[in-house]
Design a protein around this motif. Structure first.
Motif: not given
Length: 372
Positions: A81-84, A90-93, A122-125, A132-134
């Motif tokens: 969930m955190v990775g998604l 976006g970065a704020l989310a 780590g998952a958040g980063l 950002a790439a997407a």
């Protein structure tokens, strides 16, 4: 043999627990995306931060019902969930989701607290970088989702190194395979599900905005807009009529537009040529243009001008999309001009006749004076 069987049982239980976590995430995430669609008009930073808090909150729900491996040591699908959060908000989310879930894991404590917080950060980063790439490529596609699933899966076991050696060994031995499968498949499945749901919400928002723009445009037109359908069995229907159409035709806005309703207001002298022109346009698919009269409920006779283009559907129905305007004043002005011209011509003829008579009288005055 018994040890291997017990290990398989533990792995199966872990995998089942992770699957239940991901199922919970899917249900709650749909609700969150619905809330996000309602907040489409909010400022982007506010909406994205709120979305990240929601993703972090769902991860907290997963940690509230974890799969326990040892006292103070448990696993769940929080990293999914955190990775998604990053790709979808976006970065704020991503930062908000990692902060909320990381703070909760730290509050839970235990020997695995540091490893758990590190894994969440780590998952958040990873999610923020993939997101950002997407965005640079224009959309969150399959390759981005696959990369996210792989990176989240590979990153998670590294947090085991922050555990005491005996716990780290047990985690690698008992949870590496089910946790890796859960993170990888869970990210792919939930990411695909969320992406489809987001596309549906975005499409709904775009459709609503398109309808709003269409309604605003139609409201500013000097008349009404309508769609008329002649079905293959000869029925005439009006699937859409704008508010201006009812105003021009003198019909109540709540009345259903039917052939009977139109027959009731059509001028009897114009009815035959109107229906003849409709059938002629249906046969040739030529644009339909006509001026005819209607009679409002108060007895006022109005002139109506219609213009539309005909098209044939695959099922054989003929469709006209067109506009209708009230040209009564124009017709009245035309009639006034015609009447003025006729009166001017009559006056001109009378003047000419008078002058001709006077000219004749003046040309022969002697006879008149002799008689006198």
């Amino acid at each position: 043999m018994a040890g291997g069987f017990a290990m398989n049982m533990i792995s199966s239980e872990l995998l089942l627990g992770l699957a239940q976590n991901i199922g919970l995430f899917a249900v709650v995430a749909v609700v969150f995306l619905q809330i996000r669609s309602r907040a489409a008009g909010w400022p982007t930073p506010v909406a994205n931060t709120l979305l990240g808090l929601m993703f972090g909150g769902v991860a907290v729900l997963g940690m509230a019902d974890p799969v326990r491996v040892a006292p103070g040591l448990f696993i769940d699908a929080r990293n999914v969930m955190v990775g998604l959060a990053g790709p979808f908000g976006g970065a704020l989310a991503g930062a908000a989701a990692a902060a909320v879930s990381g703070a909760f894991r730290f509050w839970l404590g235990g020997p695995g607290a540091l490893a758990g917080v590190t894994s969440l950060v780590g998952a958040g980063l990873i999610g923020m970088l993939v997101g950002a790439a997407a965005r640079r490529s224009g959309r969150f596609g399959n390759r981005h989702l696959a990369a996210l699933a792989l990176l989240v899966t590979v990153m998670a076991p590294f947090s085991f190194l922050l555990l005491p050696p005996d716990m780290a060994y047990r985690m690698f031995e008992t949870t590496l395979v089910p946790l890796s499968l859960g993170n990888f498949l869970g990210t792919l499945a939930l990411g695909t599900f969320l992406r489809k749901e987001q596309e549906r919400c975005d499409l709904q928002i775009a459709l609503t905005e398109s309808q709003r723009r269409f309604a605003a445009t139609v409201a500013n037109l000097p008349g009404g807009v309508y769609q008329r359908v002649l079905t293959v069995d000869g029925r005439l229907r009006f699937p859409y009529c704008s508010p201006g159409f009812f105003q021009v035709m003198g019909l109540p806005p709540t009345e259903r537009v039917t052939l009977e309703a139109l027959n009731r207001i059509l001028h009897p002298e114009d009815r035959p040529r109107l229906f003849a022109s409709i059938h002629a346009s249906a046969e040739t698919l030529e644009p339909w243009r006509l001026e005819y009269r209607i009679i409002w409920s108060d007895g006022d006779v109005r002139w109506i001008s219609v213009s539309s283009r005909a098209a044939r559907r695959d099922n054989g129905d003929i469709v006209w999309d067109g506009i209708v305007t009230d040209v009564t004043e124009t017709k009245r002005n035309e009639q006034a001009l015609i009447q003025a011209r006729l009166e001017a011509e009559a006056a001109s003829r009378a003047k000419a006749e008078f002058l001709a008579t006077m000219s004749h009288e003046w040309a022969s005055p002697a006879c008149c004076w002799t008689r006198t």
